[in-house]
Design a protein around this motif. Structure first.
Motif, PDB file in Angstrom:
ATOM      1  N   ALA A  11      31.930  -3.395   3.654  1.00 11.86           N
ATOM      2  CA  ALA A  11      31.377  -4.005   2.442  1.00 11.86           C
ATOM      3  C   ALA A  11      30.907  -2.956   1.443  1.00 11.86           C
ATOM      4  O   ALA A  11      30.754  -3.251   0.254  1.00 11.86           O
ATOM      5  N   VAL A  12      30.680  -1.741   1.907  1.00  7.90           N
ATOM      6  CA  VAL A  12      30.221  -0.661   1.020  1.00  7.90           C
ATOM      7  C   VAL A  12      31.351   0.321   0.718  1.00  7.90           C
ATOM      8  O   VAL A  12      31.106   1.470   0.363  1.00  7.90           O
ATOM      9  N   ALA A  13      32.606  -0.128   0.851  1.00  6.62           N
ATOM     10  CA  ALA A  13      33.753   0.755   0.622  1.00  6.62           C
ATOM     11  C   ALA A  13      33.797   1.294  -0.804  1.00  6.62           C
ATOM     12  O   ALA A  13      34.362   2.358  -1.046  1.00  6.62           O
ATOM     13  N   VAL A  14      33.205   0.585  -1.742  1.00  5.03           N
ATOM     14  CA  VAL A  14      33.247   1.021  -3.139  1.00  5.03           C
ATOM     15  C   VAL A  14      32.459   2.304  -3.364  1.00  5.03           C
ATOM     16  O   VAL A  14      32.707   3.028  -4.348  1.00  5.03           O
ATOM     17  N   LEU A  15      31.526   2.630  -2.478  1.00  2.44           N
ATOM     18  CA  LEU A  15      30.695   3.818  -2.686  1.00  2.44           C
ATOM     19  C   LEU A  15      31.501   5.111  -2.567  1.00  2.44           C
ATOM     20  O   LEU A  15      31.215   6.094  -3.260  1.00  2.44           O
ATOM     21  N   LEU A  16      32.513   5.137  -1.688  1.00  2.65           N
ATOM     22  CA  LEU A  16      33.291   6.360  -1.504  1.00  2.65           C
ATOM     23  C   LEU A  16      34.019   6.784  -2.776  1.00  2.65           C
ATOM     24  O   LEU A  16      33.911   7.951  -3.187  1.00  2.65           O
ATOM     25  N   PRO A  17      34.788   5.918  -3.445  1.00  3.11           N
ATOM     26  CA  PRO A  17      35.440   6.371  -4.682  1.00  3.11           C
ATOM     27  C   PRO A  17      34.468   6.715  -5.788  1.00  3.11           C
ATOM     28  O   PRO A  17      34.744   7.607  -6.598  1.00  3.11           O
ATOM     29  N   LEU A  18      33.321   6.047  -5.843  1.00  7.13           N
ATOM     30  CA  LEU A  18      32.334   6.392  -6.867  1.00  7.13           C
ATOM     31  C   LEU A  18      31.805   7.809  -6.648  1.00  7.13           C
ATOM     32  O   LEU A  18      31.678   8.598  -7.591  1.00  7.13           O
ATOM     33  N   VAL A  19      31.517   8.148  -5.394  1.00 11.85           N
ATOM     34  CA  VAL A  19      31.039   9.497  -5.090  1.00 11.85           C
ATOM     35  C   VAL A  19      32.151  10.514  -5.281  1.00 11.85           C
ATOM     36  O   VAL A  19      31.938  11.609  -5.828  1.00 11.85           O
ATOM     37  N   ALA A  20      33.368  10.177  -4.852  1.00 13.54           N
ATOM     38  CA  ALA A  20      34.492  11.110  -4.989  1.00 13.54           C
ATOM     39  C   ALA A  20      34.789  11.393  -6.459  1.00 13.54           C
ATOM     40  O   ALA A  20      35.064  12.540  -6.832  1.00 13.54           O
ATOM     41  N   GLY A  21      34.740  10.367  -7.306  1.00 10.07           N
ATOM     42  CA  GLY A  21      34.987  10.572  -8.724  1.00 10.07           C
ATOM     43  C   GLY A  21      33.937  11.456  -9.363  1.00 10.07           C
ATOM     44  O   GLY A  21      34.251  12.354 -10.161  1.00 10.07           O
ATOM     45  N   ALA A  22      32.681  11.233  -9.005  1.00  6.38           N
ATOM     46  CA  ALA A  22      31.607  12.065  -9.554  1.00  6.38           C
ATOM     47  C   ALA A  22      31.742  13.510  -9.087  1.00  6.38           C
ATOM     48  O   ALA A  22      31.556  14.451  -9.872  1.00  6.38           O
ATOM     49  N   ALA A  23      32.076  13.707  -7.809  1.00  3.14           N
ATOM     50  CA  ALA A  23      32.240  15.071  -7.293  1.00  3.14           C
ATOM     51  C   ALA A  23      33.411  15.775  -7.961  1.00  3.14           C
ATOM     52  O   ALA A  23      33.329  16.967  -8.303  1.00  3.14           O
ATOM     53  N   GLY A  24      34.516  15.058  -8.157  1.00  4.27           N
ATOM     54  CA  GLY A  24      35.664  15.666  -8.823  1.00  4.27           C
ATOM     55  C   GLY A  24      35.363  16.048 -10.258  1.00  4.27           C
ATOM     56  O   GLY A  24      35.772  17.117 -10.731  1.00  4.27           O
ATOM     57  N   ALA A  25      34.636  15.187 -10.967  1.00 12.98           N
ATOM     58  CA  ALA A  25      34.279  15.493 -12.347  1.00 12.98           C
ATOM     59  C   ALA A  25      33.332  16.690 -12.420  1.00 12.98           C
ATOM     60  O   ALA A  25      33.483  17.564 -13.284  1.00 12.98           O
TER      61      ALA A  25
END
Length: 368
Positions: A148-162
């Protein structure tokens, strides 16, 4: 200089240490590291594009490696596939194009993103067809399980990449390869899963993989584009035209709508896209049942959704170990029967699951 005919400018973005007297202030001057300018962020994103042949070659190689990892249940090969997969570049360029309002870059980045995914999916699916794979592996089952918290991974990955793109070379404490792996971590295994599951006719697992791939793209784009805007990358520039504002607003709105739609899809189809969280919740409910039953002490509870596709039900398989209470007058079989009924009744109240619970009653050794 722009008015000079035949002008060519070569930029060599190398890290330098600009120091000035007195020497006693050198330590403080070195610590003052500026982040990259918007034009440097944009150009560094373009440099990561590369040729189509090499790009698709890496995508195919990632497909081979991720297939071997999923087929043989070898988790470290999934890590290798994450390092090889070229998904991070297009995903970050989509975010740059969204912040910049660059329609051409946005279209090209989306094309490269889905082209790489398609190659990885086709390679993994072809290997499953050639070797006539008919049974899903445990690593495939784990990859298809969505939280249910799968959305947190791409949000963190996008911020780290930026952050990795906007920080200067000497300021960044994390290598670009590590950040790229974080972005690809949520893309390479699901892409391989989609190909393998489609080849086997397991459309439920394939749809879970497609959901994860779409969720990663919109989640990465949302957090990364917001961070890029924070660091000054926008549609308006002082020295050059970076893009169109309406393209940036449209892409951002489409990202938010897509993310809302995916989350609605996830939470409206329980437990299909929430199996990991539902399993943990079920284990907590079993603990509550045992605490209030007085029939014994819970030793361990293992709960998971099965991979077997039984039509019309979501099978929740549980193995529960209970220690028989000292001085209990009930037989082990009676305790087992009562605990099984109590747990199944509680789990059925959670909705849309078929709990199959195996309870083992264990007797403690006699006291000396």
């Amino acid at each position: 200089m722009e008015s000079l005919p035949g002008l060519h400018i070569t930029l060599t973005p190398q890290g330098v240490m600009a120091l000035k007297p007195p020497a006693s202030e050198a330590a403080q001057q070195v610590k003052d590291v500026e982040h990259r300018s918007p034009i440097e962020v944009f150009l560094s994103g373009l440099q990561s594009v590369g040729s189509w042949k090499g790009f698709l070659g890496y995508a195919a190689a990632a497909g081979f490696v991720v297939w071997i990892g999923l087929f043989t249940n070898t988790s470290y090969l999934l890590v290798a596939a994450m390092l090889i997969a070229p998904f991070a570049g297009p995903a970050m360029n989509v975010a740059i194009a969204t912040a910049r309002g660059d329609r051409h870059l946005l279209q090209r980045s989306l094309l490269r993103y889905f082209a790489a995914l398609a190659v990885t999916i086709v390679v993994a699916g072809a290997l499953s067809l050639i070797l006539r794979q008919e049974v899903t592996t445990s690593l495939m089952n784990q990859t298809s399980t969505v939280s249910a918290v799968a959305v947190l991974l791409p949000l963190v990955a996008g911020a780290a990449g930026a952050l990795n793109l906007v920080q200067s070379e000497r300021s960044s404490l994390v290598s670009g390869a590590s950040v790229g792996m974080l972005v690809a971590a949520s893309l390479a295994p699901p892409a391989g899963l989609v190909g393998m599951a489609s080849a086997m006719g397991r459309w439920d697992m394939a749809m879970n993989g497609v959901f994860v791939l779409l969720l990663q793209l919109v989640g990465i784009n949302l957090s990364a584009s917001l961070l890029f805007r924070t660091y000054g990358l926008s549609a308006q520039g002082a020295r050059y035209n970076r893009g169109k504002r309406w393209v940036s607003l449209s892409a951002s709105a489409a990202t938010v709508v897509a993310l809302a739609g995916l989350l609605t899809w996830q939470f409206s189809t329980s437990p299909d896209l929430q199996r990991s969280s539902r399993s943990q919740r079920a284990a907590a409910e079993i603990q509550k049942v045992m605490n209030g039953s007085g029939l014994g002490e819970l030793v361990e509870a293992n709960v998971r959704f099965t991979a077997t596709d039984i039509k019309g039900q979501n099978t929740l398989l549980g193995s529960v170990y209970v220690q028989r209470p000292i001085g209990a007058t009930l037989s082990s079989e009676e305790i087992r029967s009562r605990v099984t009924r109590a747990i199944q009744t509680r789990l059925q109240q959670q909705g849309n699951v078929t709990p199959l619970i195996d309870v083992s009653v264990l007797d403690p050794p006699p006291r000396q």
